[in-house]
Design a protein around this motif. Sequence first.
Motif, PDB file in Angstrom:
ATOM      1  N   UNK A 144     -11.386  -5.792  13.895  1.00  0.00           N
ATOM      2  CA  UNK A 144     -10.030  -4.935  13.163  1.00  0.00           C
ATOM      3  C   UNK A 144      -9.362  -5.351  15.384  1.00  0.00           C
ATOM      4  N   UNK A 145      -7.843  -5.771  14.757  1.00  0.00           N
ATOM      5  CA  UNK A 145      -7.072  -5.896  15.781  1.00  0.00           C
ATOM      6  C   UNK A 145      -7.419  -4.685  16.676  1.00  0.00           C
ATOM      7  N   UNK A 146      -6.795  -3.260  16.538  1.00  0.00           N
ATOM      8  CA  UNK A 146      -6.944  -2.041  16.705  1.00  0.00           C
ATOM      9  C   UNK A 146      -7.286  -1.135  15.736  1.00  0.00           C
ATOM     10  N   UNK A 147      -7.881  -0.128  15.696  1.00  0.00           N
ATOM     11  CA  UNK A 147      -8.694   0.975  15.074  1.00  0.00           C
ATOM     12  C   UNK A 147      -7.912   2.549  15.006  1.00  0.00           C
ATOM     13  N   UNK A 148      -6.769   2.574  16.077  1.00  0.00           N
ATOM     14  CA  UNK A 148      -6.703   3.686  16.460  1.00  0.00           C
ATOM     15  C   UNK A 148      -4.465   3.967  15.271  1.00  0.00           C
ATOM     16  N   UNK A 149      -5.058   4.353  14.364  1.00  0.00           N
ATOM     17  CA  UNK A 149      -3.845   3.776  13.372  1.00  0.00           C
ATOM     18  C   UNK A 149      -2.935   5.504  13.333  1.00  0.00           C
ATOM     19  N   UNK A 150      -1.452   5.430  13.154  1.00  0.00           N
ATOM     20  CA  UNK A 150      -1.219   6.599  12.876  1.00  0.00           C
ATOM     21  C   UNK A 150      -0.204   6.656  11.455  1.00  0.00           C
ATOM     22  N   UNK A 151      -0.514   7.456  10.170  1.00  0.00           N
ATOM     23  CA  UNK A 151      -0.019   7.229   8.852  1.00  0.00           C
ATOM     24  C   UNK A 151       0.977   8.427   8.700  1.00  0.00           C
ATOM     25  N   UNK A 152       2.213   8.350   8.747  1.00  0.00           N
ATOM     26  CA  UNK A 152       2.354   9.125   7.847  1.00  0.00           C
ATOM     27  C   UNK A 152       2.237   9.938   6.665  1.00  0.00           C
ATOM     28  N   UNK A 153       2.386  11.294   6.611  1.00  0.00           N
ATOM     29  CA  UNK A 153       2.759  11.841   5.033  1.00  0.00           C
ATOM     30  C   UNK A 153       3.615  13.322   5.230  1.00  0.00           C
ATOM     31  N   UNK A 154       4.006  13.484   4.115  1.00  0.00           N
ATOM     32  CA  UNK A 154       5.501  14.266   3.692  1.00  0.00           C
ATOM     33  C   UNK A 154       4.692  15.316   2.539  1.00  0.00           C
ATOM     34  N   UNK A 155       4.245  16.433   3.412  1.00  0.00           N
ATOM     35  CA  UNK A 155       3.124  16.966   2.659  1.00  0.00           C
ATOM     36  C   UNK A 155       2.958  17.463   1.518  1.00  0.00           C
ATOM     37  N   UNK A 156       2.630  17.086   0.444  1.00  0.00           N
ATOM     38  CA  UNK A 156       3.198  16.830  -1.519  1.00  0.00           C
ATOM     39  C   UNK A 156       1.872  16.896  -2.165  1.00  0.00           C
ATOM     40  N   UNK A 157       1.632  16.798  -2.975  1.00  0.00           N
ATOM     41  CA  UNK A 157       0.372  16.091  -3.682  1.00  0.00           C
ATOM     42  C   UNK A 157       0.118  14.952  -3.760  1.00  0.00           C
ATOM     43  N   UNK A 158       1.164  14.287  -3.757  1.00  0.00           N
ATOM     44  CA  UNK A 158       1.361  12.476  -4.407  1.00  0.00           C
ATOM     45  C   UNK A 158       1.439  12.261  -2.997  1.00  0.00           C
ATOM     46  N   UNK A 159       0.327  12.620  -1.830  1.00  0.00           N
ATOM     47  CA  UNK A 159      -0.214  11.753  -0.731  1.00  0.00           C
ATOM     48  C   UNK A 159      -1.504  12.186  -0.879  1.00  0.00           C
ATOM     49  N   UNK A 160      -1.783  12.767  -1.748  1.00  0.00           N
ATOM     50  CA  UNK A 160      -3.248  13.189  -1.880  1.00  0.00           C
ATOM     51  C   UNK A 160      -4.392  12.062  -1.302  1.00  0.00           C
ATOM     52  N   UNK A 161      -4.141  11.114  -1.842  1.00  0.00           N
ATOM     53  CA  UNK A 161      -5.008   9.673  -1.268  1.00  0.00           C
ATOM     54  C   UNK A 161      -4.733   9.585   0.645  1.00  0.00           C
TER      55      UNK A 161
ATOM     56  N   UNK B 188       0.236   2.011  -5.026  1.00  0.00           N
ATOM     57  CA  UNK B 188       1.095   2.845  -5.712  1.00  0.00           C
ATOM     58  C   UNK B 188       0.220   4.213  -5.669  1.00  0.00           C
ATOM     59  N   UNK B 189       0.375   5.391  -4.340  1.00  0.00           N
ATOM     60  CA  UNK B 189      -0.298   5.926  -4.721  1.00  0.00           C
ATOM     61  C   UNK B 189      -0.604   7.222  -6.060  1.00  0.00           C
ATOM     62  N   UNK B 190       0.017   7.713  -6.385  1.00  0.00           N
ATOM     63  CA  UNK B 190      -0.051   8.294  -6.996  1.00  0.00           C
ATOM     64  C   UNK B 190       0.940   8.037  -9.063  1.00  0.00           C
ATOM     65  N   UNK B 191       0.435   8.418  -9.780  1.00  0.00           N
ATOM     66  CA  UNK B 191       1.182   7.482 -11.133  1.00  0.00           C
ATOM     67  C   UNK B 191       1.529   9.600 -11.664  1.00  0.00           C
ATOM     68  N   UNK B 192       2.311  10.329 -12.212  1.00  0.00           N
ATOM     69  CA  UNK B 192       2.753  11.805 -13.335  1.00  0.00           C
ATOM     70  C   UNK B 192       2.740  12.479 -11.474  1.00  0.00           C
ATOM     71  N   UNK B 193       3.012  13.139 -12.427  1.00  0.00           N
ATOM     72  CA  UNK B 193       2.471  14.988 -11.226  1.00  0.00           C
ATOM     73  C   UNK B 193       3.689  15.598 -10.878  1.00  0.00           C
ATOM     74  N   UNK B 194       5.113  15.112 -11.357  1.00  0.00           N
ATOM     75  CA  UNK B 194       5.684  15.732 -10.949  1.00  0.00           C
ATOM     76  C   UNK B 194       5.934  16.894 -12.270  1.00  0.00           C
ATOM     77  N   UNK B 195       7.420  17.239 -12.277  1.00  0.00           N
ATOM     78  CA  UNK B 195       8.092  17.860 -12.945  1.00  0.00           C
ATOM     79  C   UNK B 195       9.793  18.610 -12.860  1.00  0.00           C
ATOM     80  N   UNK B 196       9.918  19.065 -13.640  1.00  0.00           N
ATOM     81  CA  UNK B 196      11.266  19.802 -14.392  1.00  0.00           C
ATOM     82  C   UNK B 196      10.663  21.094 -13.754  1.00  0.00           C
TER      83      UNK B 196
END
Lengths: 283, 501
Positions: free
Chosen positions: B144-161, B227-235
Amino acid sequence: MTTTNNFGLKAGLLSIVILLLFLFGWHMLVVAQQGPAAEGLDPEYAALLGKQATEGDSALPKPHEVGAELWQHISDPFYDAGPNDKGIGIQLAYSLFRVLTGFGLAALLAVPLGFLIGMSPVIYQALNPFIQLLKPVSPLAWMPLALYTIKDSSLSAIFVIFICSIWPMLINTAFGVANVRKEWLNVAKTLEVSPLRTAFRVILPAAAPTILTGMRISIGIAWLVIVAAEMLVGGTGIGYFVWNEWNNLSITGVVSAIVFIGLVGMFLDILLAHAAKLVAYAE
Amino acid sequence: MGALSNPFDPNEILWTGCPCGMHATMYEHQLAMSQSATGSRFYTSETTGAETVEQSVQQQQAAHSDMRDEPEIANTDPDVDWNDQEAVLARCVESAVMKGIFGTDMNRRKFLRGVGSATALAAVSQFVPLDALKAAIIDAKGPLEKTKLNVGFVPITCATPIIMAKPLGFYERYGLDVEVIKTAGWAVSRDKSLSGEYDAAHMLTPMPLAITVGAGSTSVPWTMPAVENINGQAITLANKHLDKQDPTKWKGFTFGVPFEYSMHNFLLRYYVAEAGLDPDKDIQIRVVPPPEMVANLSAGNLDGYLSPDPFNQRAVFDGVGFIYKLTKEIWDGHPCCAFAASQKFIDETPNTFLALFKSILDATAYSQDLSNRPEISEAISPKNYLNQPTTVVQQVLTGRFADGLGKVRNEPTRIDFDPFPYHSFSVWILSQMKRWGYIEGDINFKDISEQVYLATDAQAVMKEMGQTPPDITYKSHTIMGKTFDPAEPDAYIDSFAIKRT
């Protein structure tokens, strides 16, 4: 002496009465907002809802709930449960570090520059349009530009503090230096004091109260701005804390954050007020 | 012989090269031995009993079970099972280290006979971090070229994985030390990704396309490996609109969407346009950060929103709105959020990227299983991640939820997780970006889609991981009964009555 003591006691008592009245009013407001509990809900359905929906609770917390939350933060201020969940003490420390760094850098630049501007009417006139143009720009308007060019959110926040702190200090320093009483300068001239010595022994002490006032205004603005900046970029700091509580729609958390922000802001102001007293003089 | 022999056993022949170090190959060595009258046949007989190199090579290539059956070469360590990849790799590392230290097999065996195997193992471990070496090599095929990574997420259930891969240890499994960092919104997430502060990030599926074509930001080649998630939104509509559960009655409504370049915006526009409303004239669409949606709904600033969860469920939880329509009822299986990385990150650190990609695929597969969802809900609800009541998150992920109208609904695919980035998803998104005037002029739908959505790579990696990706990367989709043919995007855009082109 006894009269001043009485005066302080009276004011203190009045403060407490105002606080109690405020807390009571707040409590009554929340109680008044309590709606009727929803009736005839399927218990299985009701289990999936919050108290606001089932019992008609107000979204606003009662004072004692905020008190409990405050106590919880104070009793464990330095926990660190990962990059997105740190204790209030750590968050405040991050914010203070950014404010003091940005403010310090601004002071290092603004005070000497303000000195020069104040000493020379020509430079003052030349720089004035730029200062007037940049001064009213909201510090947060710099944020996108900073993020894009500096490419680091924490440094961008410091830059924003820097840019908002610099103007009051610059203008106040220039004003203070330009308005040193002519008699004092003339006395220095008559005594053939060197210009450098005049600057440090005559002008600086004479302008110091004005400079300190500029600093006091600056740190107030810086503390206002850091909260907004951190809400925008997130990560760490008290602004992020507010945003995170807001993300959970936790008004209790937001109110406790407001209390902490107010307390720290007051502390910073008191600190500079004391510094100002040190350099004050009577004419 | 070979890689699986115990390198700390002095009686093993480790390397197929010449054991005395004087000859380039075993063949030359044996030739020399056989030619010299005084030459010992010791090595030859001890080696494999094979007379020629060809034979020994054949044996190497022969199935490993055969190797165990042959008594002469029964020196394969019984501790190591060929089927256990990790053990095999670990053994290879040990062998390679011993080879590096001693150079020739003869030296190694002399040394081992002299000091004993246990002492040798201890001595070698002192100087060479065998365990760390083994771990590094097992985790990725290349270092691995590097092991320390920063991954950003917005706090919603779509980002579950992306989120759950941290508390449930999916990143660790691939040798990565990932910090998942909560981000206030997608504009910030995009800016922090562009600035390199994030190595990879949770984005909305249209964003990598928008960044690549330079819509709303500078143009930087971006990729969407999964893709992270399919479906999962609503009106969600405000409670006061209980009697307006029909889009034709929405004239003058104000709706919130989380970002311009989002499936939310495109699905809402599609939905109201199908009901005959022009989304730019008959309703107002505002960009509102998800957490502020509920507050705006209760304050009456918004009449409704098409937003990511948990904020639809949160409106029900707090009694301010009801779930009018799940997006799966508009387009079942639509993509929503994405795992996105810059082309630069992939080019500069390919092995790290691969490890990260695999951990995301692994986490997505785990999230797909409904029976894992309660555990995941527990893991991602705390302050560090979503900062939401667990009941709310659980209702979203399990699909058993209160709809705000007094009913408990059961929709197991309310949100689902499928990493495969169909190119046809991208073509549809681009078609909508063009339909609503976000991009102008002729665009090459196919080229951009295939550049940004890494469907072919996803196929290869998923196969390697034992998952079953689809064979095709384009397929037609059905959205509200209307079929979308990815081969004819322009005709598709033309077929709509309400559009900006």
